[in-house]
Design a protein around this motif. Structure first.
Motif, short mmCIF file in Angstrom:
data_model
loop_
_atom_site.label_atom_id
_atom_site.label_comp_id
_atom_site.label_asym_id
_atom_site.label_seq_id
_atom_site.Cartn_x
_atom_site.Cartn_y
_atom_site.Cartn_z
N PRO A 118 0.81 -1.23 0.00
CA PRO A 118 0.00 0.00 0.00
C PRO A 118 0.83 1.27 0.00
O PRO A 118 0.48 2.25 -0.66
N ARG A 147 -8.09 -1.07 10.29
CA ARG A 147 -8.08 -1.76 9.00
C ARG A 147 -6.70 -1.72 8.34
O ARG A 147 -6.46 -2.38 7.33
N GLY A 148 -5.79 -0.95 8.90
CA GLY A 148 -4.41 -0.95 8.41
C GLY A 148 -4.21 -0.21 7.11
O GLY A 148 -5.02 0.62 6.70
N GLY A 149 -3.10 -0.50 6.46
CA GLY A 149 -2.75 0.19 5.23
C GLY A 149 -2.09 1.52 5.49
O GLY A 149 -1.45 1.73 6.52
N TRP A 168 -6.82 6.48 1.18
CA TRP A 168 -6.18 5.35 1.84
C TRP A 168 -6.03 4.17 0.89
O TRP A 168 -6.77 4.01 -0.07
N ASP A 170 -5.10 -0.07 1.27
CA ASP A 170 -4.79 -1.22 2.11
C ASP A 170 -4.75 -2.46 1.24
O ASP A 170 -4.73 -2.37 0.01
#
Length: 206
Positions: A118, A147-149, A168, A170
């Protein structure tokens, strides 16, 4: 009035109502056009760049919530995911949200795909939005949440208006969320909080 042939070949007149709908107040219309333009630009950008990967989804899929931070879903400004085809906007979902008084609006653009790195994609996504006409200011990386990324947020001027945008990336999608308020500007870090909460609702297990 239009003319059309009937079953037996004789002409039939068809009346068409062409009375224009009353226009919305210009200030509100400009605000929505600025917010929605992020989705339009995003659809073109993400579709072209990542057209080969739409079938490769990661751990989550996008499911638009019925509400975003008190804003109800606006079906007239939302478009479900287009199936993969030759068009540049294939595989992209647009979701619009609008307050009942039309003073606050948000637009979400999502391209679902598997992204291995990402951090290697987000700058390109932001840069391409910039080439579509969005002049970013105070853009900075923020905590992406559970949720990260990778996520970046900042203000963006477009066609005389200004919105706040978070982008964003991810392992499952590349997305942007733009919010505008008539007569005001959302703080980027405030929007980042809202987007983190939005992602928990919108990114559901695939």
């Amino acid at each position: 009035m239009l003319e059309q042939e009937s079953v037996d070949g004789s002409p039939v007149d068809i009346l068409v109502d062409v009375t224009p709908a009353p226009p919305r107040p210009r200030s509100r219309r400009r605000l929505w056009l600025t917010v929605a333009a992020v989705a339009v630009a995003g659809a073109t950008t993400f579709g072209v760049v990542f057209a080969d990967n739409f079938a490769a989804l990661g751990a989550y899929r996008y499911s638009a919530p019925k509400e975003f931070d008190g804003l109800p879903l606006a079906p007239e400004y939302s478009h479900p995911k287009r199936t993969a085809r030759a068009n540049a906007d294939s595989g992209v979902t647009d979701t619009g949200y609008m307050s009942r008084d039309e003073q606050r609006m948000a637009s979400v653009n999502v391209a679902e795909q598997h992204v291995f790195l990402p951090s290697s994609r987000i700058d390109d996504a932001v840069a391409r939005l910039g080439r579509e006409g969005f002049a970013f200011t105070d853009l900075h990386e923020v905590d992406p949440g559970e949720r990260g990324g990778v996520m970046k947020c900042g203000r963006a001027g477009f066609d005389g208006g200004e919105v706040t945008v978070c982008v964003w990336v991810d392992g499952s999608m590349i997305a942007s969320l733009a919010e505008g308020i008539h007569g005001a500007t959302v703080d980027p870090d405030t929007l980042a909080d809202r987007v983190r909460a939005f992602r928990l609702l919108a990114e559901v297990p695939s």
